[in-house]
Design a protein around this motif. Structure first.
Motif, PDB file in Angstrom:
ATOM      1  N   PRO A  28     -46.513  28.365 -29.929  1.00 25.90           N
ATOM      2  CA  PRO A  28     -45.966  27.461 -30.943  1.00 25.90           C
ATOM      3  C   PRO A  28     -46.808  26.197 -31.017  1.00 25.90           C
ATOM      4  CG  PRO A  28     -44.666  27.342 -28.934  1.00 25.90           C
ATOM      5  CD  PRO A  28     -45.730  28.378 -28.687  1.00 25.90           C
ATOM      6  N   THR A  29     -46.995  25.661 -32.213  1.00 24.40           N
ATOM      7  CA  THR A  29     -47.834  24.473 -32.344  1.00 24.40           C
ATOM      8  C   THR A  29     -47.292  23.567 -33.430  1.00 24.40           C
ATOM      9  OG1 THR A  29     -50.135  23.714 -32.562  1.00 24.40           O
ATOM     10  CG2 THR A  29     -49.425  25.458 -34.059  1.00 24.40           C
ATOM     11  N   TYR A  30     -47.568  22.272 -33.283  1.00 24.75           N
ATOM     12  CA  TYR A  30     -47.192  21.311 -34.321  1.00 24.75           C
ATOM     13  C   TYR A  30     -48.059  20.070 -34.205  1.00 24.75           C
ATOM     14  CZ  TYR A  30     -44.440  18.225 -37.324  1.00 24.75           C
ATOM     15  OH  TYR A  30     -44.044  17.364 -38.325  1.00 24.75           O
ATOM     16  N   ARG A  31     -48.967  19.912 -35.148  1.00 16.81           N
ATOM     17  CA  ARG A  31     -49.782  18.709 -35.308  1.00 16.81           C
ATOM     18  C   ARG A  31     -50.564  18.327 -34.047  1.00 16.81           C
ATOM     19  NH1 ARG A  31     -46.243  14.005 -37.498  1.00 16.81           N
ATOM     20  NH2 ARG A  31     -48.299  13.006 -37.404  1.00 16.81           N
ATOM     21  N   ARG A  32     -51.166  19.321 -33.428  1.00 14.45           N
ATOM     22  CA  ARG A  32     -52.062  19.081 -32.289  1.00 14.45           C
ATOM     23  C   ARG A  32     -53.324  19.907 -32.501  1.00 14.45           C
ATOM     24  NH1 ARG A  32     -47.861  20.124 -27.269  1.00 14.45           N
ATOM     25  NH2 ARG A  32     -46.736  18.139 -27.304  1.00 14.45           N
ATOM     26  N   ARG A  58     -45.294  25.214 -38.266  1.00 11.27           N
ATOM     27  CA  ARG A  58     -44.239  24.714 -39.157  1.00 11.27           C
ATOM     28  C   ARG A  58     -44.790  24.543 -40.566  1.00 11.27           C
ATOM     29  NH1 ARG A  58     -40.990  19.368 -37.573  1.00 11.27           N
ATOM     30  NH2 ARG A  58     -41.158  20.413 -35.538  1.00 11.27           N
ATOM     31  N   ASP A  59     -43.988  24.905 -41.522  1.00 11.32           N
ATOM     32  CA  ASP A  59     -44.382  24.796 -42.923  1.00 11.32           C
ATOM     33  C   ASP A  59     -44.771  23.352 -43.250  1.00 11.32           C
ATOM     34  OD1 ASP A  59     -44.729  25.701 -45.555  1.00 11.32           O
ATOM     35  OD2 ASP A  59     -42.725  25.024 -46.127  1.00 11.32           O
ATOM     36  N   GLY A  60     -45.941  23.180 -43.864  1.00  9.52           N
ATOM     37  CA  GLY A  60     -46.416  21.857 -44.233  1.00  9.52           C
ATOM     38  C   GLY A  60     -47.283  21.179 -43.196  1.00  9.52           C
ATOM     39  N   ASP A  61     -47.544  21.842 -42.076  1.00 12.89           N
ATOM     40  CA  ASP A  61     -48.370  21.266 -41.013  1.00 12.89           C
ATOM     41  C   ASP A  61     -49.848  21.518 -41.332  1.00 12.89           C
ATOM     42  OD1 ASP A  61     -49.625  20.443 -38.710  1.00 12.89           O
ATOM     43  OD2 ASP A  61     -48.543  21.777 -37.348  1.00 12.89           O
ATOM     44  N   ALA A  62     -50.408  20.642 -42.147  1.00 13.97           N
ATOM     45  CA  ALA A  62     -51.791  20.814 -42.597  1.00 13.97           C
ATOM     46  C   ALA A  62     -52.790  20.699 -41.454  1.00 13.97           C
ATOM     47  CB  ALA A  62     -52.116  19.795 -43.684  1.00 13.97           C
ATOM     48  N   GLU A  63     -52.483  19.879 -40.440  1.00 16.03           N
ATOM     49  CA  GLU A  63     -53.408  19.715 -39.318  1.00 16.03           C
ATOM     50  C   GLU A  63     -53.596  21.032 -38.561  1.00 16.03           C
ATOM     51  OE1 GLU A  63     -52.742  15.884 -37.040  1.00 16.03           O
ATOM     52  OE2 GLU A  63     -51.013  15.872 -38.374  1.00 16.03           O
ATOM     53  N   VAL A  82     -50.557  34.372 -38.035  1.00 13.56           N
ATOM     54  CA  VAL A  82     -49.808  33.120 -38.170  1.00 13.56           C
ATOM     55  C   VAL A  82     -48.392  33.436 -38.643  1.00 13.56           C
ATOM     56  CG1 VAL A  82     -49.660  30.892 -39.351  1.00 13.56           C
ATOM     57  CG2 VAL A  82     -51.889  31.795 -38.655  1.00 13.56           C
ATOM     58  N   VAL A  83     -47.416  32.852 -37.958  1.00  9.12           N
ATOM     59  CA  VAL A  83     -46.018  32.957 -38.354  1.00  9.12           C
ATOM     60  C   VAL A  83     -45.552  31.559 -38.748  1.00  9.12           C
ATOM     61  CG1 VAL A  83     -43.671  33.541 -37.626  1.00  9.12           C
ATOM     62  CG2 VAL A  83     -45.612  34.897 -36.801  1.00  9.12           C
TER      63      VAL A  83
END
Length: 339
Positions: A28-32, A58-63, A82-83
């Motif tokens: 799982p990842t978010y903005r890293r 997460r939807d919208g996580d462009a990074e 990618v999920v």
């Protein structure tokens, strides 16, 4: 057949079983983005390649999207899928990843961790050698301020009788041993052991949702599976900033309250009889450094002063919240059973 020959034959057989197992990796990842690229590079360097790699974004996580695009070019051999999830929080991300995984074993690590080259090979070997093994964890070598924590703790991953959780997965050494609890940055499960189980959606928090790994570990153990910790199943862990109220070492009353709520809910559900009563007394009266009770408050009051009192207030509020959530869940379960 001599003992040496028998052992050699068993090693060959175990190696074949390990190769036959399929292993899915969930990240799982978010903005890293930088942490994620390092993690994927480490997975591409494994001596035993993943059969499937699921990165939960997460939807919208462009990074993260940008990091994944660059990683696809840098590591074209990775079986990357990618999920995308819309709901915030680690519970939703992990649940989506495990649900999408198709391997016999689901290996989970964080985006700010880098599995060492033998990580997947050792995981497959453990599960191939022991059909009763439901979950496996290992050491996460902590890198903090350019320093690696090389300390050693004798007890790792245990739940004491009174309900105190002893983690210290980042300090384990020695031989593999049975444990009660695995750590989210480095935990693997036999997919059969996860049948009918989910990461607990009742846990609070908008990001990390602390103790989701505790809840799943205890649930797998209650189902009759063995949990094991092997320090050689190792990852390097570079704790990165979180994008929620929980900033690790900076006090936040909401984060502490959520964490203590989660712990209380999980342990009240797991413990029974006299152990639950003991926990109900020990937690608010004694507690721990992270979730203080009165004794811990008195211990830190001379040095932390007002901060110690704020920590105690948040911790006690979390205990009350946890009790309320547990009682509400029990009522719901009883009503469902009667219906």
């Amino acid at each position: 057949m001599t003992a040496t020959a028998a052992r050699a034959a068993e090693l060959v057989s175990s190696s074949r079983r390990a190769r036959a197992l399929t292993v899915s990796v969930v990240v799982p990842t978010y903005r890293r983005p930088d942490d994620l690229r390092r993690c994927l590079a480490a997975l591409d360097a494994q001596t035993r390649r993943p059969d499937e790699l699921l990165v939960i974004v997460r939807d919208g996580d462009a990074e993260s999207d940008g990091a994944l695009a660059r990683s696809r070019l840098a590591h074209p051999r990775l079986p990357l899928r990618v999920v995308t999830v819309r709901e915030p929080g680690q519970v939703a991300a992990l649940d989506a990843g495990v649900s999408a995984a198709t391997g016999d074993v689901v290996a989970i690590t964080d985006d700010d961790a880098a599995p060492r080259p033998e990580w997947l090979a050792r995981i497959a070997a453990h599960f191939a050698a022991d059909a009763s093994l439901g979950g496996l964890g290992g050491r996460d070598w902590m890198h903090v301020h350019d320093r690696v924590d090389e300390g050693v703790a004798p007890t790792v991953g245990r739940l004491q009788w009174v309900g105190r959780v002893v983690g210290r997965h980042h300090l384990g050494a020695g031989a593999p041993r049975e444990v009660d609890v695995l750590k989210g940055a480095n935990m693997s499960y036999r997919r059969a052991a996860l049948a009918g189980l989910h990461f607990d959606a009742r846990l609070r928090g908008t990001g990390a949702q602390v103790h989701n790994d505790l809840a799943l570990s205890l649930a797998v153990g209650r189902a009759g599976w063995t949990l094991r910790y092997d320090p050689e199943v190792a990852v390097d862990h570079y704790p990165a900033p979180r994008h929620d109220e929980d900033q690790r070492h900076a006090f936040n009353p909401v984060a502490v309250r959520n964490m203590v709520h989660n712990e209380t809910l999980v342990l009240l559900e797991h413990l029974g009889g006299a152990r639950r009563v003991a926990y109900a007394l020990w937690a608010p009266l004694v507690g721990t450094r992270e979730a203080p009770g009165v004794v811990q408050w008195l211990r830190f009051l001379p040095t932390q002063r007002a901060l110690a009192t704020r920590k105690l207030a948040a911790s006690l509020a979390g205990r009350v919240d946890g009790w309320r959530s547990w009682r509400a869940s029990r009522r719901t379960t009883r009503m469902t059973e009667r219906a």
